[in-house]
Write a protein that holds these residues in place. Structure first.
Motif, PDB file in Angstrom:
ATOM      1  N   LEU A   1       0.812  -1.217   0.000  1.00 44.44           N
ATOM      2  CA  LEU A   1       0.000   0.000   0.000  1.00 44.44           C
ATOM      3  C   LEU A   1       0.843   1.265   0.000  1.00 44.44           C
ATOM      4  O   LEU A   1       0.368   2.324   0.393  1.00 44.44           O
ATOM      5  CB  LEU A   1      -0.915   0.005   1.230  1.00 44.44           C
ATOM      6  CG  LEU A   1      -1.772  -1.250   1.439  1.00 44.44           C
ATOM      7  CD1 LEU A   1      -2.505  -1.175   2.769  1.00 44.44           C
ATOM      8  CD2 LEU A   1      -2.745  -1.438   0.286  1.00 44.44           C
ATOM      9  N   GLY A   2       2.093   1.179  -0.425  1.00 48.18           N
ATOM     10  CA  GLY A   2       2.946   2.358  -0.463  1.00 48.18           C
ATOM     11  C   GLY A   2       3.202   2.908   0.922  1.00 48.18           C
ATOM     12  O   GLY A   2       3.588   2.189   1.843  1.00 48.18           O
ATOM     13  N   SER A   3       2.942   4.182   1.101  1.00 42.27           N
ATOM     14  CA  SER A   3       3.198   4.843   2.382  1.00 42.27           C
ATOM     15  C   SER A   3       2.269   4.364   3.495  1.00 42.27           C
ATOM     16  O   SER A   3       2.488   4.668   4.664  1.00 42.27           O
ATOM     17  CB  SER A   3       3.057   6.361   2.220  1.00 42.27           C
ATOM     18  OG  SER A   3       1.744   6.698   1.801  1.00 42.27           O
ATOM     19  N   GLU A   4       1.213   3.606   3.138  1.00 45.67           N
ATOM     20  CA  GLU A   4       0.292   3.090   4.155  1.00 45.67           C
ATOM     21  C   GLU A   4       0.708   1.724   4.691  1.00 45.67           C
ATOM     22  O   GLU A   4       0.115   1.227   5.644  1.00 45.67           O
ATOM     23  CB  GLU A   4      -1.118   2.983   3.577  1.00 45.67           C
ATOM     24  CG  GLU A   4      -1.747   4.319   3.215  1.00 45.67           C
ATOM     25  CD  GLU A   4      -3.169   4.139   2.699  1.00 45.67           C
ATOM     26  OE1 GLU A   4      -3.889   3.270   3.233  1.00 45.67           O
ATOM     27  OE2 GLU A   4      -3.548   4.848   1.760  1.00 45.67           O
ATOM     28  N   GLY A   5       1.702   1.072   4.080  1.00 43.72           N
ATOM     29  CA  GLY A   5       2.165  -0.213   4.573  1.00 43.72           C
ATOM     30  C   GLY A   5       1.774  -1.360   3.665  1.00 43.72           C
ATOM     31  O   GLY A   5       1.952  -1.296   2.450  1.00 43.72           O
TER      32      GLY A   5
ATOM     33  N   PRO B   1       1.376  -0.906   9.248  1.00 36.88           N
ATOM     34  CA  PRO B   1       1.696   0.394   8.651  1.00 36.88           C
ATOM     35  C   PRO B   1       3.152   0.461   8.202  1.00 36.88           C
ATOM     36  O   PRO B   1       4.008  -0.302   8.682  1.00 36.88           O
ATOM     37  CB  PRO B   1       1.425   1.382   9.783  1.00 36.88           C
ATOM     38  CG  PRO B   1       1.606   0.577  11.033  1.00 36.88           C
ATOM     39  CD  PRO B   1       1.133  -0.807  10.701  1.00 36.88           C
ATOM     40  N   ALA B   2       3.426   1.363   7.290  1.00 38.33           N
ATOM     41  CA  ALA B   2       4.795   1.555   6.816  1.00 38.33           C
ATOM     42  C   ALA B   2       5.606   2.307   7.866  1.00 38.33           C
ATOM     43  O   ALA B   2       5.056   3.034   8.704  1.00 38.33           O
ATOM     44  CB  ALA B   2       4.792   2.338   5.505  1.00 38.33           C
ATOM     45  N   ILE B   3       6.913   2.121   7.826  1.00 41.12           N
ATOM     46  CA  ILE B   3       7.829   2.872   8.676  1.00 41.12           C
ATOM     47  C   ILE B   3       8.195   4.158   7.949  1.00 41.12           C
ATOM     48  O   ILE B   3       8.635   4.136   6.787  1.00 41.12           O
ATOM     49  CB  ILE B   3       9.094   2.049   8.980  1.00 41.12           C
ATOM     50  CG1 ILE B   3       8.721   0.780   9.752  1.00 41.12           C
ATOM     51  CG2 ILE B   3      10.099   2.870   9.768  1.00 41.12           C
ATOM     52  CD1 ILE B   3       9.879  -0.162   9.969  1.00 41.12           C
ATOM     53  N   ALA B   4       7.993   5.290   8.610  1.00 37.36           N
ATOM     54  CA  ALA B   4       8.280   6.583   7.980  1.00 37.36           C
ATOM     55  C   ALA B   4       9.782   6.799   7.923  1.00 37.36           C
ATOM     56  O   ALA B   4      10.470   6.793   8.948  1.00 37.36           O
ATOM     57  CB  ALA B   4       7.614   7.709   8.763  1.00 37.36           C
TER      58      ALA B   4
END
Length: 359
Positions: free
Chosen positions: A228-232, A247-250
Motif C-alpha cells: 500500500l505504499g506509504s500506508e504499509g 503500517p509503513a515505517i516513515a
C-alpha cells in the motif's frame, strides 16, 4: 534459517530466474533532468540489477539462493557475475555466460523520492533456453522460488518447480496490454502467494479498494499480499481466513529502486521461518524501508547487521510509541548481539566498475 533446516531439505532455500542488468544509479538530483541542459548528481553507484536485486536481498537475509540468468561476456557481465557469486555468495551454477552478447544496462535517476530509468538490452540468443530446458541443475531444488508472472504467457519452470514441492511466490509487472485479466496469469494456479501493489491488485480484480482486492485475489491464490505504499501492506490468507495489516515505517527515501524486491525477500524469509502473518508483513516492510535510505537496488538491500542496528537504535530513542516497538519485538531473538552490530546509521561500500576487488 540454519536452525530450521533439516538434512532432507533441498540444497537451496530460494530459486530465481530472470534478467540481470548492470544498474548505474544517480542520486542527489534536485529535479528531473531538463532537455538541453546538463544535470550534476551528488551521488552515483553501480551494481547488478534486475533479478539480481531480489537475489541479493534474499542472500543478505541468510537464505541460500540459486539464480539462473544469462550474463554477457563483456566487462559488465563479468562484473555482475563476480559481484553476485563472490560478493554475495549466490549460486550461479544454473546461469550461463553468452559469448558475443552484451549485458543489459539501466541508468536510474533518483529525485524527490521517485526514480526515472532508461534501459537498453537485447534478448539473449534464442537457443539459450536453459530456463525452460534441462540445463544442469535446473530448476534448482529449492524450498521456495520467486517468479515474475507475465500476462498471457506461461513459464514452464514454474509448474515443474511447484510439482516438486517448491513454494512459489509471485509478483507481476504493469500490464502493458491493458487487459488486466487474471485468467491471463495462468501460472498463478501454481503459486502459494501473490504480491502485487495496490494499483495492480485493484485493476486485476476490479475491486474499489486494495483491501477488497486482496480478499478477491484469494479466490485464485492461497495468500494475497498487497503493498500500500506509504500506508504499509495488507495480507489475507484464504486458507485460514486470517488477515493482517501493518503500517509503513516513515523514513526519508533516497532511492526507491529495488524496494519492492526487498519487500518480497523479507516476506519470503518470514514465511520460510514460519512466522505469524503480521510479523512477516512487518519484517518485509522494515527491510524495504531500510533499503530506500540508500541508493541502488542490490546495493541497498539490508542484511541482519543493518536490521539489528536499526532495532537497537529505535529502542534507545526517547518518546517511541510502545505499541510500535512491540510490533517489532519478534526481532529481539533474531538479530545479532549488540557487540556484533556495526554503528547506526550505516553506509555500504559503493562498488564501481573501474575498481578491482580488494584482497
Amino acid at each position: 534459517m540454519a536452525a530450521l533446516r533439516t538434512p532432507g531439505d533441498p540444497p537451496w532455500d530460494v530459486y530465481l530466474t530472470g534478467t540481470v542488468f548492470l544498474d548505474i544509479v544517480f542520486t542527489g538530483l534536485d529535479s528531473a533532468p531538463v532537455r538541453g541542459t546538463e544535470s550534476w548528481a551528488r551521488g552515483m553507484g553501480s551494481s547488478p540489477g534486475g533479478v539480481a536485486n531480489m537475489a541479493t536481498a534474499l542472500a543478505r537475509l541468510g537464505l541460500k539462493t540459486s539464480l539462473a540468468a544469462a550474463f554477457g561476456d563483456d566487462h559488465y557481465g563479468e562484473y555482475c557475475w563476480d559481484a553476485l557469486a563472490q560478493g554475495e555468495g549466490i549460486d550461479l551454477s544454473p546461469s550461463r555466460t553468452v559469448p558475443g552478447w552484451h549485458s543489459p544496462v539501466t541508468v536510474s535517476m533518483a529525485y524527490e523520492g521517485e526514480r526515472t530509468m532508461v534501459s537498453h538490452g537485447h534478448e539473449p540468443p534464442a537457443d539459450l533456453l536453459f530456463r525452460q530446458q534441462n540445463a544442469p541443475g535446473h530448476p534448482a531444488r529449492a524450498r521456495a522460488a520467486v517468479a515474475s508472472l507475465t500476462p498471457g504467457k506461461r513459464n514452464p519452470w514454474i509448474a515443474r518447480a511447484a510439482a516438486e514441492g517448491t513454494r512459489i511466490f509471485a509478483d507481476v509487472g504493469w500490464d502493458d496490454t491493458g487487459a488486466w485479466d487474471l485468467a491471463g496469469l495462468a501460472d498463478l494456479e501454481h503459486c502459494e502467494a501473490f504480491l502485487p501493489n495496490a494499483e495492480e491488485a485493484r485493476r486485476y480484480t476490479g475491486a474499489d479498494s486494495p483491501r477488497a482486492a486482496a480478499h478477491a485475489l484469494t479466490e485464485y491464490v492461497p495468500l494475497a499480499v498487497v503493498t500500500l505504499g506509504s500506508e504499509g501492506a495488507y495480507a489475507v490468507d484464504g486458507r485460514t481466513g486470517e488477515s493482517a495489516e501493518v503500517p509503513a515505517i516513515a523514513v526519508e527515501a533516497l532511492d526507491p529502486t529495488g524496494a519492492g524486491d526487498v519487500f518480497v525477500a523479507g516476506f519470503v524469509t518470514g514465511t520460510l521461518a514460519d512466522w505469524p502473518l503480521a510479523d512477516r508483513l512487518a519484517f518485509a516492510g522494515l527491510t524495504a524501508a531500510l533499503s530506500v535510505q540508500e541508493f541502488g537496488g542490490s546495493l541497498s538491500a539490508p542484511g541482519w547487521s543493518e536490521i539489528g542496528a536499526w532495532w537497537r537504535k529505535v529502542q534507545s530513542v526517547p518518546g517511541q510509541d510502545p505499541a510500535a516497538l512491540r510490533r517489532y519485538a519478534f526481532l529481539e531473538g533474531l538479530v545479532p548481539e549488540e557487540d556484533q552490530v556495526r554503528p547506526w546509521p550505516l553506509r555500504r561500500a559503493v562498488p564501481t566498475i573501474g575498481f578491482g576487488r580488494a584482497g
